[in-house]
Design a protein around this motif. Structure first.
Motif, short mmCIF file in Angstrom:
data_model
loop_
_atom_site.label_atom_id
_atom_site.label_comp_id
_atom_site.label_asym_id
_atom_site.label_seq_id
_atom_site.Cartn_x
_atom_site.Cartn_y
_atom_site.Cartn_z
N UNK A 21 0.83 -1.19 0.19
CA UNK A 21 0.05 0.15 0.12
C UNK A 21 1.00 1.22 0.01
N UNK A 22 2.22 0.96 0.32
CA UNK A 22 2.88 2.36 0.21
C UNK A 22 3.58 2.60 -1.00
N UNK A 23 3.57 1.67 -1.84
CA UNK A 23 3.98 1.78 -3.31
C UNK A 23 5.50 2.35 -3.26
N UNK A 24 6.24 1.90 -2.19
CA UNK A 24 7.66 2.37 -2.20
C UNK A 24 8.38 2.11 -3.48
N UNK A 25 8.88 0.76 -3.83
CA UNK A 25 9.35 0.50 -4.99
C UNK A 25 9.02 1.29 -6.28
N UNK A 26 7.85 1.25 -6.48
CA UNK A 26 7.23 2.20 -7.77
C UNK A 26 7.75 3.69 -7.66
N UNK A 27 7.48 4.31 -6.49
CA UNK A 27 8.08 5.44 -6.51
C UNK A 27 9.58 5.62 -6.65
N UNK A 28 10.61 4.70 -6.14
CA UNK A 28 11.86 4.70 -6.22
C UNK A 28 12.14 4.50 -7.56
N UNK A 29 11.58 3.58 -8.31
CA UNK A 29 12.01 2.95 -9.66
C UNK A 29 11.41 4.36 -10.60
N UNK A 30 10.32 4.88 -10.07
CA UNK A 30 10.06 5.80 -11.16
C UNK A 30 11.09 7.47 -11.10
N UNK A 31 11.37 7.38 -9.87
CA UNK A 31 12.70 8.47 -9.64
C UNK A 31 13.87 8.05 -10.40
N UNK A 32 14.17 6.86 -10.35
CA UNK A 32 15.37 6.39 -11.02
C UNK A 32 15.18 6.39 -12.52
N UNK A 33 13.98 6.02 -13.14
CA UNK A 33 13.71 6.44 -14.68
C UNK A 33 13.76 7.62 -14.94
N UNK A 34 13.03 8.67 -14.31
CA UNK A 34 13.15 9.96 -14.29
C UNK A 34 14.25 10.92 -14.56
N UNK A 35 15.49 10.18 -13.46
CA UNK A 35 16.46 10.90 -13.44
C UNK A 35 17.27 10.45 -14.62
N UNK A 36 17.33 9.11 -15.14
CA UNK A 36 17.88 8.67 -16.09
C UNK A 36 17.48 9.26 -17.47
#
Length: 310
Positions: free
Chosen positions: A79-94
């Motif tokens: 329910x926290x969607x922590x991994x999705x948020x982290x991977x989205x940040x990695x994708x956005x930065x890349x």
């Protein structure tokens, strides 16, 4: 639904996060790995071997922090969607780094990372047919917009930027989310991440400690054959000792570690070849001494779809 774990230590008062025996196993193995890597770093310093690139001690704090953040995100409740948020940040930065390296317009330096973030985050909720429809629509729209604004005749770099931000990055990041939603998902993601992190760290440390012949001097002047072997050995050992956490045998885990170690090193070399072609040393300085997001996660990006299909 992901299977429950046997709680032995509560991290929150209400019990919404619990630590199991497998969590403790992973943390213990990670602690041993850190101790060994610090020992190698001290040995390298004692021998006064030459550094190639930023020193280990400058890179280590960020390296450890990123590892712990990734482990926490993989183990947080769904329910926290922590991994999705982290991977989205990695994708956005890349995605931003790709657009920046290609010297694209301000619109594209904003639009391409936004597209990557959207595609990675959408994989958290959409099933495969709906996701493919979204991906195809965004790909066609980005190609059309790039063709319309190609006032300077730079369609080639724009298409490369689209391929990187809308094809390559989502293709490499979304398998991590699909893994996470499967059985033992959090532990499988951690298994993959720690093998790649160990491979990266030991390749650098053993390479600097042993020196010797360069692996591919025209592509990456800092990587040695000894370093590649040291990183691969670490990947094999980590795969074996982490195997109980994903329910496989030691031999299977070790073989998987070998495959992931090779895939990670190929991804590292591919990213290095991109930098040589672009005439840059790092994609950015977003992560300080670690360089850019692509510099830090290049091996993980390449190994992720390999592990997903294994």
């Amino acid at each position: 639904m992901r299977p429950p774990t046997t709680p032995v230590l509560l991290l929150l008062v209400d019990g919404s996060i619990a630590m199991s025996v497998r969590h403790l196993q992973v943390l213990l193995i990670y602690g041993v790995f850190l101790a060994l890597s610090i020992g190698l770093a001290l040995a390298r310093r004692w021998r006064r071997t030459a550094d190639r690139g930023p020193g280990v001690w400058r890179k280590y704090p960020t390296y450890i922090a990123l590892n712990l953040i990734f482990l926490a995100a993989a183990w947080l409740p769904a329910s926290w969607h922590g991994l999705a948020l982290l991977l989205a940040l990695i994708g956005g930065g890349a995605g931003w780094e790709i657009a920046q390296a290609l010297r694209l317009s301000k619109l594209e330096r904003t639009g391409l990372p936004a597209a990557t973030i959207s595609l990675v985050f959408a994989a958290e909720w959409l099933d495969l047919p709906a996701y493919l429809s979204l991906w195809l629509g965004m790909l066609l729209m980005a190609a059309a917009v790039s063709a319309l604004i190609d006032a300077r005749g730079r369609l080639g770099p724009r298409l490369i930027g689209i391929a990187g931000a809308i094809v390559y990055l989502p293709l490499c990041l979304t398998p991590l989310l699909w893994l996470w939603h499967g059985e033992d998902g959090g532990f499988r993601v951690v298994f993959l991440y720690l093998i790649i992190a160990g491979n990266d760290a030991f390749a650098q440390l053993t390479g600097q400690l042993s020196g010797g012949r360069l692996l591919a001097p025209q592509i990456s002047p800092g990587k040695t054959i000894a370093g590649a072997i040291g990183g691969l050995i670490c990947a094999v050992v980590l795969g074996g000792v982490l195997s109980p956490t994903i329910g496989c045998s030691f031999g299977t885990g070790a073989c998987t570690g070998a495959v992931l170690g090779i895939a990670g090193q190929i991804g590292d070399m591919v990213e290095s070849s991109w930098k040589r072609a672009l005439g840059i040393n790092d994609f950015s300085a977003l992560l300080g001494a670690q360089g850019g997001v692509l510099d830090r996660f290049d091996a993980l990006l390449f190994a992720s779809p390999v592990f997903y299909r294994s």
